[in-house]
Design an enzyme around this catalytic site. Structure first.
Site, PDB file in Angstrom:
ATOM      1  N   SER A  15      45.819  54.386  57.675  1.00  0.00           N
ATOM      2  CA  SER A  15      46.313  53.432  58.041  1.00  0.00           C
ATOM      3  C   SER A  15      44.951  53.137  58.862  1.00  0.00           C
ATOM      4  O   SER A  15      45.615  51.937  59.871  1.00  0.00           O
ATOM      5  CB  SER A  15      47.550  52.827  58.146  1.00  0.00           C
ATOM      6  OG  SER A  15      48.819  53.543  57.474  1.00  0.00           O
ATOM      7  N   ILE A 148      45.463  68.667  53.232  1.00  0.00           N
ATOM      8  CA  ILE A 148      46.021  70.204  52.444  1.00  0.00           C
ATOM      9  C   ILE A 148      44.979  69.362  51.103  1.00  0.00           C
ATOM     10  O   ILE A 148      44.056  70.426  51.178  1.00  0.00           O
ATOM     11  CB  ILE A 148      46.989  71.489  52.046  1.00  0.00           C
ATOM     12  CG1 ILE A 148      47.273  71.756  53.245  1.00  0.00           C
ATOM     13  CG2 ILE A 148      47.024  71.529  50.673  1.00  0.00           C
ATOM     14  CD1 ILE A 148      48.796  72.754  52.899  1.00  0.00           C
ATOM     15  N   CYS A 380      51.572  36.212  35.535  1.00  0.00           N
ATOM     16  CA  CYS A 380      52.137  37.307  34.789  1.00  0.00           C
ATOM     17  C   CYS A 380      53.781  37.090  34.515  1.00  0.00           C
ATOM     18  O   CYS A 380      53.894  36.150  34.059  1.00  0.00           O
ATOM     19  CB  CYS A 380      51.773  38.656  35.306  1.00  0.00           C
ATOM     20  SG  CYS A 380      51.502  40.001  34.464  1.00  0.00           S
ATOM     21  N   LEU A 381      54.543  38.243  34.846  1.00  0.00           N
ATOM     22  CA  LEU A 381      56.269  37.337  35.420  1.00  0.00           C
ATOM     23  C   LEU A 381      56.335  36.006  35.022  1.00  0.00           C
ATOM     24  O   LEU A 381      57.279  36.002  34.509  1.00  0.00           O
ATOM     25  CB  LEU A 381      56.787  38.587  36.449  1.00  0.00           C
ATOM     26  CG  LEU A 381      58.402  38.143  36.162  1.00  0.00           C
ATOM     27  CD1 LEU A 381      58.963  39.244  34.627  1.00  0.00           C
ATOM     28  CD2 LEU A 381      59.216  39.504  37.155  1.00  0.00           C
ATOM     29  N   MET A 383      54.865  33.635  34.560  1.00  0.00           N
ATOM     30  CA  MET A 383      54.791  32.874  33.216  1.00  0.00           C
ATOM     31  C   MET A 383      55.997  32.706  32.586  1.00  0.00           C
ATOM     32  O   MET A 383      56.348  32.545  31.950  1.00  0.00           O
ATOM     33  CB  MET A 383      53.343  33.351  32.730  1.00  0.00           C
ATOM     34  CG  MET A 383      53.341  32.128  31.519  1.00  0.00           C
ATOM     35  SD  MET A 383      51.970  33.076  30.283  1.00  0.00           S
ATOM     36  CE  MET A 383      52.856  33.832  29.305  1.00  0.00           C
ATOM     37  N   HIS A 514      46.270  38.059  35.570  1.00  0.00           N
ATOM     38  CA  HIS A 514      46.611  38.437  36.516  1.00  0.00           C
ATOM     39  C   HIS A 514      45.026  37.206  37.384  1.00  0.00           C
ATOM     40  O   HIS A 514      44.354  38.913  37.666  1.00  0.00           O
ATOM     41  CB  HIS A 514      46.246  39.784  36.968  1.00  0.00           C
ATOM     42  CG  HIS A 514      47.788  40.188  37.201  1.00  0.00           C
ATOM     43  ND1 HIS A 514      48.755  40.059  38.199  1.00  0.00           N
ATOM     44  CD2 HIS A 514      48.724  41.380  36.360  1.00  0.00           C
ATOM     45  CE1 HIS A 514      50.446  40.760  37.694  1.00  0.00           C
ATOM     46  NE2 HIS A 514      49.815  41.146  36.577  1.00  0.00           N
ATOM     47  N   GLU A 516      44.206  37.019  39.581  1.00  0.00           N
ATOM     48  CA  GLU A 516      44.064  37.714  41.646  1.00  0.00           C
ATOM     49  C   GLU A 516      43.017  38.406  41.979  1.00  0.00           C
ATOM     50  O   GLU A 516      42.494  38.828  42.887  1.00  0.00           O
ATOM     51  CB  GLU A 516      45.592  38.238  42.086  1.00  0.00           C
ATOM     52  CG  GLU A 516      46.278  39.056  41.608  1.00  0.00           C
ATOM     53  CD  GLU A 516      47.261  38.550  41.558  1.00  0.00           C
ATOM     54  OE1 GLU A 516      47.021  37.452  40.585  1.00  0.00           O
ATOM     55  OE2 GLU A 516      48.201  39.464  41.175  1.00  0.00           O
TER      56      GLU A 516
HETATM   57  N1  GLN Z   1      57.318  42.776  33.861  1.00  0.00           N
HETATM   58  C1  GLN Z   1      56.988  41.993  33.349  1.00  0.00           C
HETATM   59  C2  GLN Z   1      56.224  43.353  31.954  1.00  0.00           C
HETATM   60  O1  GLN Z   1      55.538  44.349  31.815  1.00  0.00           O
HETATM   61  C3  GLN Z   1      55.815  41.530  34.337  1.00  0.00           C
HETATM   62  C4  GLN Z   1      54.569  42.598  34.377  1.00  0.00           C
HETATM   63  C5  GLN Z   1      54.442  41.441  35.714  1.00  0.00           C
HETATM   64  O2  GLN Z   1      54.104  40.787  36.305  1.00  0.00           O
HETATM   65  N2  GLN Z   1      52.787  42.565  36.159  1.00  0.00           N
HETATM   66  O3  GLN Z   1      55.367  42.272  30.859  1.00  0.00           O
END
Ligand code: GLN
Length: 541
Positions: A15, A148, A380-381, A383, A514, A516
């Site tokens: 880190s 290691i 993603c989730l 949406m 995504h 981002e």
């Molecule tokens: N869990 C949801 C899926 O698998 C969304 C995944 C996510 O947000 N990356 O489709």
């Protein structure tokens, strides 16, 4: 020119920000006109980080070609403003997997398979491959000298120096100078020991980068130079920076490129870092600010949302705004309602995620954004949940859900498609019993954008490419009903729903991809930029 190699190893502890160090040196070399490649070696045994918990590993970064990689690749892309591939990160597990596959195919002609030469050769081949066509390849070795698992990688580095010669190979060692309060002193002993350990393995560092919380006096630098046998100008201070994007500038002001150019015989060049420096200035001294609620779980581990928080910084820098993130734990919304946490923000962001925990709170946050006309971005989730929210509260489908959370739901707004064509043009089959490793829709897909939508306005294009990492999809069976009720599908990819927007709302966008992952300081992601801009503009009104 023949590819030159810069190896970055770490000592004392992990880190230390080796990834940022590697990316910063890469940024400076790129700004000096060199073509720069960058590679992360991960000594752990997992084949890739895809199945590792974000609590173990931080974010899983997804490349364009669908590889699940270490989050340092995200830093590399963001700093170098470039897209990397699966060839830019590999683990011990991946090396062994491919050596064992070759062994099963009989490719080693009856030989005994050993770490030296077989494992080392496999590593070497991949390093050379990553360097092809580049002036300079930067290679960061994960972990710390003395681990290691790291030994075969260090042996490979030693051999590459032997093969390519010292004008083509540079070793940079990153260590920590701890400050001992009671003595009021910075201590060099751990650095000395770490360098001794490197030498024992046959590697001599050419440059030492010292992480420190305090300014490092000249005597201490000289002591490190003497005891570790490097030039004085090759001892570089890496003090904690106000923003990671300052690090290349901090290095440049210490003339870090001089010893690098000398070692690698790079000749004369100029470094043009003006644009970068302007953006850093805007991060540090923005004219204005905007407040965004980031609704999620695992909030104690913000590393798992690294790309997204960086993307917000990029958007802010390019809009001359500070993006103030208000972290909101969706489980707390479940207890106290959304209003308490969201009434003082300019925009609401619901990020990606897996598993049922905290989902109802996220749905509440989305409802709040929709009903109160607060700019909203669901990723993603995020949406998927915005569709579930709309189905439940506008369409009146009370049982609307994702099969991820209720496998037997009567209204599977989000479901599992059993086959699709992947980024490489191959048909992929998914069932509820598919293994979890490497079975998601991953990497870049084309998305057709509906003209006139917010998505279209953000990208100014009818076709966009963004990266994915998910297992479930929005169910097109409900498309007509949703659209009739005011939730419009504005992005589609081969019949899959990629984006939705709410009609009677100033700015409400959900995207299955995504965004981002493609954001860089010099080129912020379009939809994230548009979201931050909308949040700022609407809050003024
Ligand atoms: N869990 C949801 C899926 O698998 C969304 C995944 C996510 O947000 N990356 O489709």
């Amino acid at each position: 020119m023949e590819t030159k190699f810069i190896f970055i190893t770490g000592g004392v502890l992990s880190s230390l920000g080796k990834g940022i160090t590697a990316a910063s040196i890469g940024t400076l070399l790129k700004a000096s006109g060199f073509s720069v490649g960058i590679l992360k070696l991960d000594p752990y045994i997992n084949v890739d980080p895809g199945t590792m918990s974000p609590l173990e590993h931080g974010e899983v970064f997804v490349t364009k070609d669908g590889a699940e990689t270490d989050l340092d690749l995200g830093h590399y892309e963001r700093f170098l403003n470039t897209s990397l591939t699966k060839d830019n990160n590999f683990t011990t597990g991946k090396i062994y997997l491919s050596v064992l596959e070759k062994e099963r195919r009989g490719e080693y002609l009856g030989k005994t398979i050993q770490v030296v030469p077989h494992i080392v050769n496999e590593i070497k081949e991949r390093i050379y491959n990553a360097g092809k066509g580049k002036d300079i390849l930067i290679v960061e070795l994960g972990g710390t000298v003395g681990d290691i698992e790291g030994l075969p990688f260090l042996e490979t580095i030693r051999q590459i120096k032997h093969e390519k010669g010292s004008a083509n190979v540079m070793n940079i060692h990153v260590t920590l100078l701890p400050y001992i309060k009671a003595a009021g002193e910075l201590k060099t002993k751990p650095t000395q020991h770490s360098v001794q350990e490197l030498r024992r393995i046959g590697i001599t560092p050419n440059m030492i980068i010292l992480r420190s919380e305090h300014p490092i006096p000249r005597e201490i630098k000289e002591k490190v130079a003497l005891s570790c046998d490097v030039d004085k100008e090759s001892v570089i201070e890496a003090r904690d920076a106000a923003t990671i994007y300052r690090v290349p500038l901090n290095f440049l002001s210490q003339d870090i490129l001089k010893p690098i150019a000398k070692q690698l015989e790079l000749g004369d060049f100029k470094t043009d870092i003006g644009e970068w420096s302007d953006l850093v200035n805007k991060i540090l001294h923005p004219s204005d600010s905007v407040r965004i609620a980031f609704v999620g779980k695992y909030l104690d581990l913000k590393e798992s949302y690294k790309s997204l928080t960086e993307a917000l910084i990029h958007a802010g820098a390019n809009l001359d705004l500070k993006v103030d993130i208000k972290w909101v734990d969706s489980e707390e919304i479940e207890e106290d309602g959304a209003k308490k946490f969201l009434e003082d923000v300019d925009g609401i962001l619901v990020a990606g995620g897996f598993g049922k925990r905290g989902v109802e709170g996220k749905i509440e946050a989305i409802r709040y954004a929709r009903e109160n006309k607060v700019p909203f971005l669901g990723i993603c989730l995020g949406m998927q949940l915005s569709i579930i929210e709309y189905a439940r509260n506008v369409l009146g489908l009370k049982e609307a859900n994702s099969v991820e959370f209720d496998p037997n739901t009567k209204e599977p707004l989000i479901y599992l498609i059993d086959s699709f064509i992947d980024a490489n043009g191959q048909r992929q089959i998914r069932t509820t019993s598919s293994p979890l490793g490497g079975t998601m829709r991953l990497g870049e897909y084309k998305c057709n954008v509906k003209e006139g939508s917010n998505l279209y306005k953000a990208y100014n294009s009818k076709i966009i490419y963004e990266r994915h990492r998910h297992r479930y999809e929005a169910n097109p069976k409900y498309k007509e009903a949703l659209e009739k009720a005011g939730m419009i599908v504005t992005g589609e990819s081969d019949g899959l729903i990629e984006a939705v927007e709410v009609k009677n709302h100033p700015w409400f966008v959900g995207v299955q991809f995504h965004p981002e992952f493609t954001s860089r300081l010099q080129k912020p992601n379009e939809i994230i930029l548009a979201f931050v801009k909308a949040a700022k503009e609407l809050s003024k009104k």
